[in-house]
Each structure stands twice: as structure tokens, then as C-alpha cells.
Scaffold this motif. Structure first.
Motif, mmCIF file in Angstrom:
data_model
loop_
_atom_site.group_PDB
_atom_site.id
_atom_site.type_symbol
_atom_site.label_atom_id
_atom_site.label_comp_id
_atom_site.label_asym_id
_atom_site.label_seq_id
_atom_site.Cartn_x
_atom_site.Cartn_y
_atom_site.Cartn_z
ATOM 1 N N ALA A 124 29.356 7.002 85.642
ATOM 2 C CA ALA A 124 30.192 7.371 86.794
ATOM 3 C C ALA A 124 30.174 8.879 86.997
ATOM 4 O O ALA A 124 30.114 9.364 88.134
ATOM 5 C CB ALA A 124 31.622 6.883 86.588
ATOM 6 N N LEU A 125 30.210 9.646 85.916
ATOM 7 C CA LEU A 125 30.126 11.100 86.006
ATOM 8 C C LEU A 125 28.782 11.528 86.601
ATOM 9 O O LEU A 125 28.708 12.470 87.396
ATOM 10 C CB LEU A 125 30.321 11.732 84.625
ATOM 11 C CG LEU A 125 31.726 11.629 84.026
ATOM 12 C CD1 LEU A 125 31.722 12.088 82.567
ATOM 13 C CD2 LEU A 125 32.729 12.452 84.824
ATOM 14 N N LYS A 126 27.725 10.824 86.240
ATOM 15 C CA LYS A 126 26.407 11.117 86.814
ATOM 16 C C LYS A 126 26.412 10.850 88.324
ATOM 17 O O LYS A 126 25.850 11.626 89.112
ATOM 18 C CB LYS A 126 25.327 10.262 86.145
ATOM 19 C CG LYS A 126 25.049 10.610 84.692
ATOM 20 C CD LYS A 126 24.000 9.658 84.120
ATOM 21 C CE LYS A 126 23.786 9.880 82.638
ATOM 22 N NZ LYS A 126 22.800 8.903 82.080
ATOM 23 N N ALA A 127 27.043 9.744 88.715
ATOM 24 C CA ALA A 127 27.128 9.406 90.143
ATOM 25 C C ALA A 127 27.900 10.481 90.896
ATOM 26 O O ALA A 127 27.536 10.870 92.012
ATOM 27 C CB ALA A 127 27.785 8.042 90.328
ATOM 28 N N GLN A 128 28.979 10.982 90.280
ATOM 29 C CA GLN A 128 29.759 12.043 90.903
ATOM 30 C C GLN A 128 28.936 13.327 91.021
ATOM 31 O O GLN A 128 29.019 14.045 92.028
ATOM 32 C CB GLN A 128 31.027 12.307 90.097
ATOM 33 C CG GLN A 128 31.949 13.354 90.695
ATOM 34 C CD GLN A 128 32.522 12.917 92.025
ATOM 35 O OE1 GLN A 128 33.276 11.955 92.104
ATOM 36 N NE2 GLN A 128 32.174 13.621 93.095
ATOM 37 N N ALA A 129 28.137 13.611 90.009
ATOM 38 C CA ALA A 129 27.276 14.799 90.047
ATOM 39 C C ALA A 129 26.274 14.702 91.198
ATOM 40 O O ALA A 129 26.044 15.678 91.924
ATOM 41 C CB ALA A 129 26.553 14.966 88.719
#
Length: 341
Positions: free
Chosen positions: A85-90
Motif C-alpha cells: 500500500a505504501l508503494k501504491a501511495q508512492a
């Protein structure tokens, strides 16, 4: 004697090399180096520097793209969310700023004053929330190293990548929590994007922001609407209509139009005037009190952050999350031909 001189020499060497490095790091406004993900993707850091207007400090800072993305992810998504999810936000954060810089339209910065005119974005929700490394130290305290490691790993894993539709960066809208379904872009922003289509997001029901209630007097409600929208609302009972009535809802069950007294208003305008968490709202009037219930948190268009987190916890990868919330897109390197400003 010789041994003593050796110890003195080694001590001086330690002072000369280590202490200056520590002082440089402590005094720096920039973030620590991104975690090494093993990726070979490169970004032209001289070309891709983001000029951010820090609204509290009333100054403009210039930040390398990837460090800017770290500051956005750290501000827009909890550091303890799942890594995918953090990667998607990035990806969403990087796509937003690359798209904005390529288009080069920064006219909205003028509303923040003369000092802001040379910047590309503010550090507020008007663009993307950005937090400096110094503030993150204060906010995270003894969790700083742990949180920064997770954020920087997510950003490094997606370094130099953006979300594209037909070869161009998308408008990467995102928000906290849906009402169980995302919103078509034209139902909130008026502009129709083919990749911002309504999809089911059932995971959001587990979000602490999914269901909220607030209460105010009818007089307060009318006063807020009149002040925010610059209108005069008549609550004459002679028409026989309810004082507040939803006329229609969007595909995702958010309020499209609502009648308040003698005025027909959009759900978005009511939401923003009353500072409601979502445009999926309903109410109950008891005497002079209005109890308003909302579902979801945010405009509802694009990627649900809470939905992304729950998808990641169920084993979905970043590409699956991105392609679920943004229809028909690809994850692509920033094109070499991209021009800034």
C-alpha cells in the motif's frame, strides 16, 4: 611512547572523519538517503527538483523528486500501513507531481502570496501534504528510524515510476476511506477521466473513519451554508416540502443534489460548507437539532488508501492495487522526453 602516539593519532582521525559527518546530517534540511532496494532505475535529480512552498514557514524549498515523494507518503499515509500500500501511495504521489510539473501550470500558487509564486506546489491538501524531515523527527519521536525505513523502502522500490494512461501521467487522485465504493471523477470534480471509474471497495468498512456522526442546530447549519456559498436560504414552510431533502445520488450513493429550504445545492458544496468527512451524508432533524451521519472520508475519487492497505494485507501486490483503482493504466518509467515546467 610510540603506542601512545598511535592512540592519539587514531583518536584525532575519528574526530576529523566521523563528527563532521554527524554534524552535516543533523544540520541538513533534506531527508536521509533512500533505502537501497536493489533497483537500477534512475532519475535525473538535477532535472526533477520540486519547488515546495512551506506555508507555515512562508518560504520555498527545492527538493529532489524522490525525497519529495518520501515526504508526501509520510504525510498522506500511516507509516505502519502494509508495504504494498505504501508503494501504491508512492506511485500516486510521484505521478501527481510529475504530471503537474510537465503541464507547468502553477497559476494557483499566486493565491498563497508573492513568495509562493516561484513554487510548483504547497505542502497542503490543495496539492499534496508534504512534511519536512525536521517535522517528521518531532512528530514520530523515537519511531522515526523505524517509520523512515518503511517509507524510504516503499519509495525506493518504485523509484522513477509513474502511473500512465495511453502513455501519459494520470491525475492520480486518492483519498482516505470510501463509503464502500469509489466515485466517478465527473460526479465530484466535473471532469470525466476514463481511468477514474467507480469500483467497489468493501474493505473500507473496517476503517475507523468509515462511519461518523456530528450534530448542530438548524440555525448553525443554515448559517454555515449561507456564509460559505454567499447565498440567502429561505426556510418557509408554506411549500410543504421538507427543510432538507436529497434530490438524487451518484452511482456510488453519494449525494449529487440536495434541497435546503428554497435552494438546490450540490452534495459537494454542502459537504465542503459544513466540513463533512464525505458527500455520502444523511440527517435526522429533532426539534432544532440536526444529526448528520456520513460514510467514508474524502472526496472518494481514485485510490482508497484504506482499501489499498486491506488489499495489501490480503496479499495483493502494488500493481494489482493500482490497476484496480485506476482503470486501464500502466506503471511506467518517467519518460526521458518529459519536460519540466
Amino acid at each position: 611512547m610510540h603506542k601512545g602516539y598511535l592512540f592519539v593519532f587514531l583518536g584525532l582521525l575519528l574526530v576529523i572523519t566521523v563528527i563532521p559527518a554527524v554534524l552535516v546530517w543533523i544540520g541538513s534540511d533534506s531527508s536521509p538517503t533512500l533505502a537501497d532496494s536493489g533497483a537500477t532505475k534512475s532519475v535525473d535529480e538535477q532535472k526533477w527538483k520540486v519547488r515546495v512552498f512551506l506555508t507555515e514557514e512562508q518560504r520555498v524549498v527545492e527538493i529532489p523528486l524522490e525525497q519529495y515523494v518520501c515526504g508526501v507518503v509520510a504525510s498522506e499515509m500511516p507509516a505502519d500501513f502494509a508495504m504494498e500500500a505504501l508503494k501504491a501511495q508512492a506511485l500516486a504521489a510521484r505521478t501527481y507531481i510529475v504530471d503537474r510539473m510537465e503541464k507547468g501550470n502553477f497559476k494557483d500558487m499566486a493565491e498563497w502570496g508573492e513568495k509562493a509564486k516561484s513554487a510548483y506546489v504547497t505542502d497542503t491538501v490543495q496539492h499534496q501534504v508534504y512534511t519536512t524531515n525536521e517535522k517528521l523527527h518531532r512528530e514520530w519521536g523515537n519511531k522515526y528510524q523505524q517509520n523512515w525505513k518503511r517509507i524510504s523502502e516503499a519509495v525506493a522500490a518504485t523509484k522513477g515510476e509513474i502511473i500512465t494512461y495511453q502513455g501519459k501521467p494520470i491525475y492520480a487522485a486518492f483519498f482516505s476511506t470510501s463509503n464502500g465504493q469509489t466515485e466517478n471523477s465527473e460526479d465530484y470534480f466535473n471532469e470525466k477521466y476514463p481511468y477514474l471509474r467507480s469500483v467497489s471497495s468493501p474493505w473500507d468498512e473496517t476503517s475507523p473513519k468509515f462511519l461518523q456522526q456530528q450534530s448542530m442546530s438548524l440555525t448553525q447549519l443554515i448559517g454555515k451554508l449561507e456564509k460559505s456559498l454567499g447565498i440567502k436560504i429561505s426556510l418557509s414552510a408554506s411549500t410543504g416540502e421538507p427543510l432538507l431533502k436529497v434530490i438524487n445520488r451518484t452511482q456510488s450513493n453519494r449525494v449529487a443534489q440536495v434541497r435546503v429550504g428554497d435552494k438546490l445545492l450540490s452534495g459537494r458544496k454542502v459537504r465542503e460548507a459544513l466540513n463533512l468527512p464525505s458527500s455520502d451524508f444523511s440527517w435526522k432533524i429533532t426539534g432544532d437539532r440536526v444529526q448528520i451521519t456520513t460514510k467514508g472520508y474524502g472526496h472518494g475519487v481514485g485510490m482508497s488508501q484504506w482499501g489499498a492497505n486491506m488489499m495489501a494485507k490480503q496479499g495483493k501486490k502494488v500493481e494489482q492495487i493500482i490497476k484496480y483503482y485506476y482503470h486501464g493504466v500502466d506503471i511506467s518509467p518517467i519518460p526521458d522526453s518529459s519536460s519540466v515546467g
